[in-house]
Design an enzyme around this catalytic site. Structure first.
Site, PDB file in Angstrom:
ATOM      1  N   SER A 122      18.938 -10.144  20.969  1.00 52.60           N
ATOM      2  CA  SER A 122      19.105 -10.478  21.637  1.00 52.60           C
ATOM      3  C   SER A 122      18.605 -10.158  23.043  1.00 52.60           C
ATOM      4  CB  SER A 122      20.804 -10.013  22.216  1.00 52.60           C
ATOM      5  OG  SER A 122      21.132 -11.290  22.910  1.00 52.60           O
ATOM      6  N   HIS A 123      19.209  -9.546  24.268  1.00 58.02           N
ATOM      7  CA  HIS A 123      18.645  -9.097  24.958  1.00 58.02           C
ATOM      8  C   HIS A 123      17.677  -8.164  25.101  1.00 58.02           C
ATOM      9  CE1 HIS A 123      23.212  -7.478  25.407  1.00 58.02           C
ATOM     10  NE2 HIS A 123      22.489  -6.780  26.178  1.00 58.02           N
ATOM     11  N   ASP A 293      18.340 -15.313  27.825  1.00 54.55           N
ATOM     12  CA  ASP A 293      17.673 -13.695  27.290  1.00 54.55           C
ATOM     13  C   ASP A 293      17.202 -14.623  26.250  1.00 54.55           C
ATOM     14  OD1 ASP A 293      19.476 -15.040  25.241  1.00 54.55           O
ATOM     15  OD2 ASP A 293      20.322 -13.507  24.957  1.00 54.55           O
ATOM     16  N   ASP A 295      17.548 -14.891  23.123  1.00 58.03           N
ATOM     17  CA  ASP A 295      17.890 -15.585  21.733  1.00 58.03           C
ATOM     18  C   ASP A 295      18.393 -16.785  22.259  1.00 58.03           C
ATOM     19  OD1 ASP A 295      20.103 -14.319  22.684  1.00 58.03           O
ATOM     20  OD2 ASP A 295      20.683 -14.884  20.561  1.00 58.03           O
ATOM     21  N   ASP A 297      21.551 -17.807  24.270  1.00 61.52           N
ATOM     22  CA  ASP A 297      22.844 -18.107  24.247  1.00 61.52           C
ATOM     23  C   ASP A 297      23.521 -17.402  25.286  1.00 61.52           C
ATOM     24  OD1 ASP A 297      22.077 -15.243  23.846  1.00 61.52           O
ATOM     25  OD2 ASP A 297      24.054 -15.078  22.235  1.00 61.52           O
ATOM     26  N   ARG A 298      22.702 -16.637  26.391  1.00 63.81           N
ATOM     27  CA  ARG A 298      22.625 -15.436  27.832  1.00 63.81           C
ATOM     28  C   ARG A 298      22.484 -16.580  29.262  1.00 63.81           C
ATOM     29  NH1 ARG A 298      25.834 -10.807  26.750  1.00 63.81           N
ATOM     30  NH2 ARG A 298      25.335  -9.797  24.946  1.00 63.81           N
ATOM     31  N   LYS A 394      28.010 -18.969  22.321  1.00 65.06           N
ATOM     32  CA  LYS A 394      27.356 -19.700  23.392  1.00 65.06           C
ATOM     33  C   LYS A 394      26.288 -20.139  23.697  1.00 65.06           C
ATOM     34  CE  LYS A 394      26.349 -13.706  24.171  1.00 65.06           C
ATOM     35  NZ  LYS A 394      27.561 -13.274  22.567  1.00 65.06           N
TER      36      LYS A 394
END
Length: 567
Positions: A122-123, A293, A295, A297-298, A394
């Site tokens: 992720s982030h 981010d 990947d 999703d954010r 998300k």
């Protein structure tokens, strides 16, 4: 497919006791641990594959993608070799191994795959000194539910061997089908390399009015946008969708080449780390800015002059303007969902629309169940994640396209839209304070002692005077969620203090951390009066934060002088 069949080997191994997924079927650890610990990645991949019932696994299709971070190519090769050896019939992989998390969810649902493996942390930072992760999404396209994560963990603790085809080599750069003949397998193992964007883009076309967005981004009165992919997976998606498809100038998109170390920056779309975008927006040249981010999703939304849209406000504004989106005009709106720490701004919109709101623990897997049962159309979390029932993750780019649709339909700026929303519904002042890198035992005992304090009867109706403010405690609890679909109970999901004026304090240990712990403090205060909507959030919330620091003693017990990150 040529030559002799590829051998399938069984390799002896020893189990690890620390491979418990942190939620949603994901394991996130320092990259060096994956590289240095013998069979650390193969062990977890085997545990993941073995969690799928044998009859469902044999000959099935799975999706594989990564955010392009360091170690992704090596890990993708291992996943492919082990999937083949474990009876998977077909893998669908993004070109060069690249697929955003929303795209993986989209493809799983489109081709009715048994699930997907996403290589992302992720982030979290990339590079050799960063973090790496393996995430399992199930057949609905969403993160693995807790029962699946628990099964993976139980298998991992007793694992003695794994199956692999070490001689199998896939060309990740070549689009199309590749087939491999394996020993003792009746059917060839198939790998399909697909364009990373195509299938996801086709879904977006069915959701949005692309002509309306294109008109906004082109022509003499075009909205000038600035989009920062932060050198993560979203670069190809931003260029293809926003630039090629919707007409935004090529120089609207920055940091669009996926890099193994994300250019040495943390791929976290907030005011602390997306500083390049923030400075560009402060100049006033651009009317709309967004960052993603690693990947995809954010996301973060900024207006002209750097006007920041709090993620909780973004969710509420989107909810109030869903009629701007063709998908929702056709499908209707059945309900909303938000994680418990997310501000209650969404609840006020739901009340005006007469639709239910589901308050869940943090983690998208809880929303997936609600969406699968037809209860929830839109959901979001304060951690810069929003999505709908078009997939089961998300979706950062989806949220950006929603915002552009709202701007095009309302013919207002980002700031005007948000301020109009506040005028109608009131403003929820909101901040999150992250204390990162804590010693896990210290963080655990802080939360344990805090829980004992706030659930004691003597804490109820207690008053706290800070400056000119007096807060009376109305309710406290350790948040517990009963899933309305299957009755599953999830306990100990954060501590809540709700005051008589509807202000809130929330304390929660982050489930996504690896070796160190993160303790988060959330503060929220509601203001109806439009003449009081121009204050700084931290100034408004400082009395609540003072209460939080006093009762938690976090600075005294950790030696910290303040939070690591404030959002």
């Amino acid at each position: 497919m040529e030559g002799s069949p590829i051998p399938v080997l069984t390799v002896q191994t020893a189990p690890y006791q620390d491979q418990k997924p942190t939620g949603g079927g994901g394991l996130r650890r320092p990259t060096g641990l994956f590289e240095s610990q013998r069979n650390y990645l193969p062990n977890f991949v085997q545990s993941l594959l073995s969690s799928i019932d044998l009859r469902d696994r044999q000959g099935c299709t799975m999706v594989v993608g990564s955010d392009g971070r360091y170690f992704s190519r090596t890990a993708t090769e291992i996943v492919v070799q082990m999937a083949a050896a474990n009876g998977i019939g077909r893998l669908v992989i993004g070109q060069n191994g690249i697929l955003s998390t929303p795209a993986v969810s989209c493809i799983i649902r489109k081709i009715k795959a048994a699930g997907g493996i996403i290589l992302t942390a992720s982030h979290s930072p990339g590079g050799p000194g960063g973090e790496f992760g393996v995430k399992f999404n199930v057949s609905n396209g969403g993160p693995a539910p807790d029962a699946v994560s628990d099964k993976i963990y139980q298998i991992s603790k007793t694992l003695e061997e794994y199956a692999i085809c070490p001689d199998l080599r896939v060309d990740l750069s070549r689009l199309g089908r590749q087939e491999f003949d394996l020993e003792n397998k009746f059917k060839p193992f198939r790998v399909e390399i697909v364009d990373s964007v195509d299938i996801y883009l086709n879904l977006l076309r069915t959701i949005f009015d692309f002509n309306m967005i294109r008109s906004l981004l082109t022509g003499p009165n075009q909205l000038k946008i600035r989009i920062d992919a932060m050198n993560g997976v979203m670069g190809p998606y931003v260029r293809r969708v926003l630039c090629d498809e919707l007409g935004a100038p090529a120089n609207s998109a920055i940091n669009c080449i996926p890099l193994e170390d994300f250019g040495g920056q943390l791929p976290d779309p907030n005011l602390t780390y997306a500083t390049t975008l923030l400075e560009a927006m402060k100049g006033g040249e651009y009317g709309f800015g967004a960052a993603f981010d690693a990947d995809g999703d954010r996301y973060m939304i900024l207006g002209q002059n750097g006007f920041f849209v709090n993620p909780s406000d973004s969710l509420a504004v989107i909810a109030a303007n869903l009629s701007c989106i063709p998908y929702f005009r056709q499908m209707g709106v059945r309900g909303f969902g938000r994680s418990m720490p997310t501000s209650t701004a969404l609840d006020r919109v739901a009340k005006s629309l007469k639709v239910p709101v589901y308050e869940t623990p943090t983690g998208w897997r809880f929303f997936s169940n609600l969406m699968d049962s037809g209860r929830c159309s839109l959901c979001g979390e304060e951690s810069f994640g929003t999505g709908s029932d078009h997939i089961r993750e998300k979706d950062g780019l989806w949220a950006v396209l929603v915002w552009l649709s709202i701007i095009a339909a309302r013919k207002q700026s980002v700031e005007e839209i948000v301020r109009d929303h506040w005028t109608k519904f009131g403003r929820h002042y909101y901040c999150r304070f992250d204390y990162e890198g804590l010693e896990p035992r210290t963080a655990y005992f802080i939360m344990r002692d805090l829980e004992a304090l706030i659930i004691d009867k003597s804490f109820s109706n207690q008053q706290f005077a800070v400056g000119n403010n007096v807060y009376r405690v109305e309710k406290t609890d350790s948040f517990e969620y009963v899933d309305p679909v299957d009755g599953t109970v999830t306990k100990r999901q954060g501590l809540r203090i709700i005051f008589s004026d509807a202000s809130r304090l929330v304390f929660r240990l982050s489930a996504s951390s690896s070796v160190r712990a993160t303790l988060r403090i959330y503060a929220e205060s509601y203001e109806k009066d439009p003449s009081k909507h121009d204050k700084e959030s931290q100034a408004v919330l400082s009395p609540l934060i003072a209460i939080a620091l006093k009762i938690s003693q976090i600075h005294e017990r950790t030696g910290r002088k303040g939070p690591t990150v404030i959002t």
